[in-house]
Design a protein around this motif. Structure first.
Motif, short mmCIF file in Angstrom:
data_model
loop_
_atom_site.label_atom_id
_atom_site.label_comp_id
_atom_site.label_asym_id
_atom_site.label_seq_id
_atom_site.Cartn_x
_atom_site.Cartn_y
_atom_site.Cartn_z
N PRO B 186 41.76 31.04 43.17
CA PRO B 186 40.79 31.99 42.58
C PRO B 186 39.37 31.43 42.53
CG PRO B 186 42.76 31.79 41.20
CD PRO B 186 42.81 30.69 42.21
N HIS B 187 39.23 30.10 42.70
CA HIS B 187 37.91 29.47 42.67
C HIS B 187 37.55 28.90 44.04
CE1 HIS B 187 36.95 29.80 38.45
NE2 HIS B 187 38.18 29.44 38.14
N HIS B 188 38.12 29.49 45.10
CA HIS B 188 37.99 28.84 46.40
C HIS B 188 36.56 28.57 46.84
CE1 HIS B 188 36.92 32.50 48.68
NE2 HIS B 188 37.67 33.11 47.80
N PHE B 461 41.41 39.62 44.41
CA PHE B 461 40.40 38.96 43.57
C PHE B 461 39.69 37.87 44.37
CE2 PHE B 461 39.20 35.56 40.62
CZ PHE B 461 38.55 36.24 39.60
N GLU B 462 40.46 37.20 45.22
CA GLU B 462 39.92 36.05 45.95
C GLU B 462 39.02 36.46 47.11
OE1 GLU B 462 43.86 33.71 44.55
OE2 GLU B 462 43.70 34.29 46.64
N LEU B 463 39.42 37.52 47.80
CA LEU B 463 38.61 38.05 48.90
C LEU B 463 38.90 39.53 48.99
CD1 LEU B 463 39.14 35.61 51.93
CD2 LEU B 463 37.02 35.92 50.68
N HIS B 490 38.61 48.88 44.23
CA HIS B 490 37.74 49.99 44.58
C HIS B 490 37.56 49.99 46.09
CE1 HIS B 490 34.49 52.88 44.40
NE2 HIS B 490 33.77 52.07 45.15
N HIS B 497 37.74 46.27 47.15
CA HIS B 497 37.16 45.22 46.32
C HIS B 497 37.79 45.19 44.94
CE1 HIS B 497 33.64 44.56 49.03
NE2 HIS B 497 33.90 45.81 49.34
N TRP B 498 37.85 43.99 44.38
CA TRP B 498 38.34 43.80 43.03
C TRP B 498 37.28 44.30 42.05
CZ3 TRP B 498 42.79 42.61 40.84
CH2 TRP B 498 42.79 42.21 39.49
N ILE B 499 37.64 45.14 41.09
CA ILE B 499 36.63 45.58 40.12
C ILE B 499 37.07 45.38 38.67
CG2 ILE B 499 35.35 47.28 41.47
CD1 ILE B 499 37.14 49.41 40.06
N ASP B 501 37.90 43.69 35.09
CA ASP B 501 37.30 42.60 34.33
C ASP B 501 38.40 41.65 33.88
OD1 ASP B 501 35.92 40.93 32.69
OD2 ASP B 501 35.48 42.42 31.16
N SER B 502 39.02 40.96 34.84
CA SER B 502 40.11 40.06 34.47
C SER B 502 40.31 39.04 35.58
CB SER B 502 41.41 40.83 34.24
OG SER B 502 41.82 41.44 35.44
N TYR B 503 41.17 38.09 35.30
CA TYR B 503 41.46 36.98 36.20
C TYR B 503 42.95 37.08 36.49
CZ TYR B 503 41.17 31.98 37.58
OH TYR B 503 41.18 30.78 38.23
#
Lengths: 311, 815
Positions: B186-188, B461-463, B490, B497-499, B501-503
């Motif tokens: 997730p932090h790539h 989330f990552e891409l 979305h 795309h990830w929209i 508000d979470s991880y």
């Protein structure tokens, strides 16, 4: 049972036993929803966001909103003109050596789709403010679509070209890493973290960490700028505001986010003036703020006295 | 593992135990003399010399120096082969026995690539302890050759200020799949430098990536490959596995890419004997045998007295503690002397476990009693004797455990002591299943929808996803649309795309659905001391108020359980009993996916709602195992939706075939026992991966085995019901369900092979030598009811279900 239905659809639609059982109302609802999504490949968004926000679309998906504020604008008990007095780090709290020219400062604040961090969180709004001879120019870049993000990030890079000094509140920990992360996703490394950067959160901690109840921008506004923001949108509602625009075309909340961001930027700018020791800090309890008093901050200036209210 | 790789070094001389002892052959001879009738099978692997190859000429000089520095002048044949294959850029899996020097198979190509081209590597281990072992190994090589390689671990223990250094400077990063999933991918973008230079991904202990965990990890690998692709460099994978039949297939399934396999070990091996031991029959009618525990304890005593280092594996933590207690009573009676016997299981604190590993390696313990916690490659050195108290549930786990005994230049012994369970007795009757056949296959289902959707979220989330991308075999668009409908994605043009508000990675745990370990806190002596941990899934069964919690064989009593706070407070007690939970399960059918209908029987497959409740517990006295009391338990139900298959019989058929409903119930419970274990075997999973239950299709009652060993009916609240009561709906349903929320893909294929499954169960029950039913066929159902034995009743149910065989090929279900 949404997943069950999805599983069936993946299995090639042939539902279990024949003859096909009557579909439950939930299933019908799900099917309708899936169908609606499919039809809405490009959402019928007829709203002209740029117009609503009072800006213009500079690239596909990117809107720029520019506001100018005169130097005599009052924000809390201070006027923007205080900024022009900043020459250097008089108190030593900024950890800035050498002169500090107000014209080189770029104040920065972003609004993001979340606070969790990580690759999937992006800034949908970047606000920057710069001081000119006739006032403060506040520029906001707003994403109306994901397509505008690359342009948004390069707009910021371009503005930070040479000789500029970033000023933010918590930007070293939050905004800059987040912007860098997103820039790398677009294949750039703007090396934002290497730019000269004054993070006022750290300054505030050094100067008033023990005197203030906490070190949030809002608290600093109240205690140091004498500003009481009314029913401003809380920052944590920003993600929902942009999602509301993106998925439903609603702009009310988004307008509030822009206003909130402008206020944050004005506060950040004047907080610099206070923390640099050029403008006297307003305080509920001056005795509890020895740093503000003791850093050679002179007797209150006429204009600051006039704006001061003791609550 | 830190095993030296010198083929000709007398290893055991260095282990502190000395090589002067008699080896395990003496014990084998004594056992065969004294207990000939209990040994139902013997398998001997003769000693094998080393097969070696020279170091390749073009190996980096520094690496050669490092190997020489570690005393390695030649490679085992499998190490040389692995190096050659890896250097050709292929994915490969090395599946050779424990302690064959597997880790060098990946260290060599990785270090060579690093020294030659600065190519980085990511190592994944299933546990942090294994990463630490390999860190030590790499640091030793590094020091021996002055390689200057930056080897760093990155896991939950890495301090925040060190993480940046790992990201920016690590050449070889040692981590685990959970950390990759939640902390790295997730932090790539922060790892951009690392991913740009990443050439090799090493996955050790491949065989542990099976079932639910493996299915999750396969999706983490999909995400990893997506990220690597983004940074422009697809990595090459090197996998290492214990011996399983399908290491290559599992590797290919996990990676979604072709993998070359190396399965021939060149490491030397001392003579190895494996005995299959069946406890003596006590009651021929009931086919009742002496307990496996008593036999295991006996063999362990003989081994320790013969001066052999010994490990005993048990299948539950409770058994570990009970066995430890028995052995300590013999060997550790004098508290002034250092303990010779210790227990090792999950739930002990890490320091306690590390200490035990050290004592084992140093030869300062004579016997350790362990759960599967010691099955993984934790370095405890080589031992002489491994005793398995009961079949561990899979052939691979059996060999993995037996492999703990095995020395390079001395004879060793492994003993599987059969329990009374169906699979144990099945093996005692068919030893070929263990010795003849290859170990079974490890399976994963990366496309299990719930798991797939979890990782689709994380990946988005990552891409952002593009519509034309692949993530497994399913078409992506409906899945992404589903996520959009749930407000997390979305769609814009061809991108999603990830929209939210979470991880999302924080909401997905690879290991289990368990949310939060329970801490066991000792309140004795007026202080609060952390005693151990129990994972969520086991808490309801072990930490209810009144339960005896055993730690190193000593009893503590649970005084209070804070379910919300995940804490259990215990105090020392002198109880001479332990406790065993009574739990039951009820199911409700939510949805039917497929059905096969015969004249009397119907088999269906679909989605069910499962509620599990712990109703009470039994107190069981140590040594005599007599039941000395009951207690109530009041805990929240555990619920899940999952997939299942189930059978019902027409009520007229039941009325005709059985003299009473009670008898029919006994039949269903017995048939369920046989079907459950065979189904687990046929689907190559472990019995705990499948749940079984007998209940009413509408979940108005469920059937349980009562304390007297007979079937009984319970209401939803757990109160006993009279099955014969007029007007009570009586349609017993036999369920087998995937014991995992959302299902893990077992029920569907079992539904397809239902005819075969029932046929095998009938054969099993018919061929069992017991007269009226035993744990080896229909389970611990006792006695007769209304003139029918449990075995006869089960046989009737299976015959009626077998009626489906004739017309099972109706093809109603999805294929």
């Amino acid at each position: 049972m949404d997943l069950t239905e999805l599983r069936r659809r993946l299995a090639g639609a042939a539902p279990a036993s024949s003859p096909a059982p009557a579909l439950s109302p939930e299933t019908h609802a799900l099917l309708a929803r899936l169908e609606a999504i499919r039809r809405r490949a490009s959402p019928p968004r007829r709203i002209d966001l740029a117009q609503c926000l009072g800006g213009r679309e500079v690239r596909p998906g990117l809107i720029e909103v520019v506001r100018r504020y005169p130097l005599d604008l009052q924000h809390g008990r201070l006027r923007l003109a205080e900024l022009n007095r900043v020459e250097g780090d008089r108190c030593g709290h900024l950890r800035w050596s050498g002169p500090l020219s107000p014209a080189r400062l770029v104040f920065l604040d972003t609004e993001t789709t979340g606070l969790a961090g990580g690759a999937g969180t992006l800034a949908f709004l970047i606000g920057v403010a710069r001081l000119f001879a006739d006032g403060l120019e506040l520029r906001q870049w707003v994403l109306s679509a994901f397509a505008g993000e690359a342009a948004l990030l390069s707009a910021l890079s371009a503005m930070l070209a040479a000789e500029t000094v970033l000023v933010s509140f918590n930007g070293k920990t939050f905004d800059i890493p987040l912007l860098e992360t997103r820039a790398r996703l677009h294949g750039h490394d703007p090396r934002l973290r290497e730019r000269p950067h004054i993070d006022l959160l750290h300054t505030l901690r050094r100067a008033h960490g023990r005197g203030l109840p906490d070190c949030r921008l809002k608290t600093a506004e109240t205690h140091l700028l004498g500003l009481a923001r009314g029913d401003d949108l809380p920052g944590d509602q920003a993600p929902a505001a942009w999602r509301a625009w993106l998925t439903r075309g609603e702009i009310d909340l988004l307008l509030a986010v822009l206003a909130h961001n402008r206020n944050d930027l004005l506060s950040t700018a004047l907080l610099l003036a206070v923390l640099a020791g050029e403008a006297a800090g307003f305080s509920l309890d001056a005795v509890r703020l020895p740093a503000a008093r003791g850093c050679g901050s002179p007797a209150p200036r006429p204009e600051s006295r006039s704006g001061s209210r003791r609550v | 593992m830190a095993e030296p790789y010198t083929p000709d070094l007398p290893l055991d001389a260095a282990s502190g135990r000395g090589a002067a002892h008699a080896d395990a052959d003496g014990l084998v001879a004594a056992l065969k003399r004294k207990y000939r009738e209990r040994i139902v099978a013997e398998w001997v692997q003769p000693a094998r010399p080393a097969r070696t190859a020279p170091l390749p000429d073009d190996l980096d000089r520094r690496l050669v120096a490092a190997l020489h520095g570690r005393g390695i002048t030649r490679l085992y044949s499998h190490q040389a082969e692995a190096l050659a294959l890896a250097r050709s850029g292929q994915n490969l899996v090395v599946a050779t026995p424990t302690a064959s020097g597997k880790s060098l198979c990946y260290h060599l190509p990785v270090l060579q690539g690093l020294l030659a081209d600065g190519a980085r590597a990511l190592y994944l281990f299933p546990t942090k302890a294994l990463a630490q072992d390999q860190l030590a190994e790499l640091l030793a090589l590094n020091a021996a050759g002055g390689l200057g390689v930056r080897v760093m671990t990155f896991d939950g223990d890495t301090p925040a200020d060190a993480r940046r250094s790992v990201r920016e400077h690590g050449d070889i990063v040692l981590s685990n799949p959970d950390m990759l999933h939640q902390g790295i991918l997730p932090h790539h973008p922060k790892w951009a430098r690392f991913f740009e230079g990443l050439q090799t991904v090493v996955i050790d202990e491949l065989h542990t990536y099976r079932g639910v965990f493996g299915s999750h990890v396969a999706n983490v690998i999909r995400r990893l490959k997506r990220i690597c692709h983004f940074y422009g460099r697809p990595p090459r994978f090197i996998l290492a596995s214990a011996t399983i039949a399908n290491a290559r297939e599992l590797g290919e399934r996990l990676l979604g890419e072709p993998v070359a396999a190396i399965t021939e070990s060149g490491a030397p091996q001392g003579k190895k004997t494996v005995l299959l031991w069946n406890p003596p029959v006590l009651n021929p009618d009931l086919n009742l045998r002496a307990s496996a525990r008593s036999q295991s304890a006996r063999v362990a005593r003989l081994a320790v007295k013969a001066g052999l280092a010994c490990i005993v594996f048990a299948n539950s933590r409770l058994t570990v503690e009970v066995l430890t207690r028995y052995l300590k009573d013999v060997f550790d009676r004098d508290p002034r002397k250092p303990a010779r016997v210790a227990a090792y299981r999950s739930g002990y604190l890490p320091d306690e476990r590390r200490e035990m590993e050290r004592r084992l390696r140093a030869g300062r313990l004579d016997c350790v009693v362990a759960t599967s916690a010691l099955e993984l490659g934790v370095d405890i050195g080589a031992l002489d004797v491994a005793i398995l108290n009961g079949y561990p549930g899979s052939i691979a786990a059996t060999w993995q455990r037996l492999g703990r005994a095995g020395r390079r230049n001395r004879a060793s012994l492994g003993i599987l002591v059969a329990g009374s369970e169906l699979m144990d007795q099945f093996l005692a009757r068919h030893p070929d299943f263990l010795f003849g056949a290859s170990p079974e296959h490890a399976r994963i289902d990366p496309d299990q929808l719930l798991i797939l959707m979890d990782h689709l979220r994380c990946a988005a989330f990552e891409l952002p996803f593009r519509t034309d991308e692949r993530f497994g075999p399913h078409p992506l668009e409906p899945l992404l649309a589903y996520l959009e409908a749930h407000g997390v994605l979305h769609r814009e043009g061809a991108s999603w795309h990830w929209i939210a508000d979470s991880y999302p990675a924080n909401a997905v745990s690879l290991r289990s659905v368990a949310d939060g370990n329970f801490t066991v806190i000792d309140l004795s002596d007026g202080r609060q001391r952390m005693l151990g941990e129990v994972d969520y899934s086991a808490a309801a069964l072990t930490l209810y108020e009144g339960a005896i919690y055993l730690h190193q064989g000593e009893p503590w009593q649970v005084e209070r359980l804070d379910w919300i706070g995940r804490k259990a407070y215990v105090t020392r007690t002198r109880a001479d009993y332990y406790t065993d939970a009574i739990d039951y399960t009820r199911l409700k059918v939510l949805d039917v996916f497929g059905e096969a209908q015969g004249a009397t029987a119907r088999c269906s497959h679909g989605e069910v709602h499962v509620v599990r409740r712990v109703a009470g517990y039994k107190k069981i006295r140590f040594h005599t195992h007599e039941n000395v009391g009951y207690g109530p338990v009041n805990l929240p139900d555990q619920e899940m939706h999952t997939t299942a298959l189930w059978w019902t019989l027409a009520d007229w058929a039941l009325d005709t075939a059985f003299p009473s409903r009670q008898a029919a119930l006994d039949g269903f419970l017995g048939a369920a026992h046989a079907l459950h274990h065979l189904a687990a075997m046929m689907s190559l999973s472990e019995p705990r991966d499948l749940g079984r239950a007998v209940g009413d299709g509408a979940a108005t009652w469920s059937a349980v085995l009562e304390g007297d060993g007979r079937g009984g009916l319970r209401s939803l609240e757990g109160a006993p019901l009279d099955a014969e009561a007029a007007g009570r709906r009586f349609q017993p349903t036999l369920y087998l369900y995937d014991n995992y929320p959302g299902g893990i893909g077992l029920a569907g294929p079992l539904f397809e092979s239902r005819a075969d499954l029932v046929r095998r169960a009938r054969t099993l029950v018919t061929d069992c030598p017991c007269s009226g039913g035993c744990p080896g066929c229909v389970g611990p159902v006792l006695g007769e009811r209304d003139g029918l034995s449990a075995k006869q009743a089960a046989r009737i149910v299976l015959d009626l279900l077998g009626e489906l065989d004739a017309n099972a090929e109706d093809g109603h279900g999805p294929h």
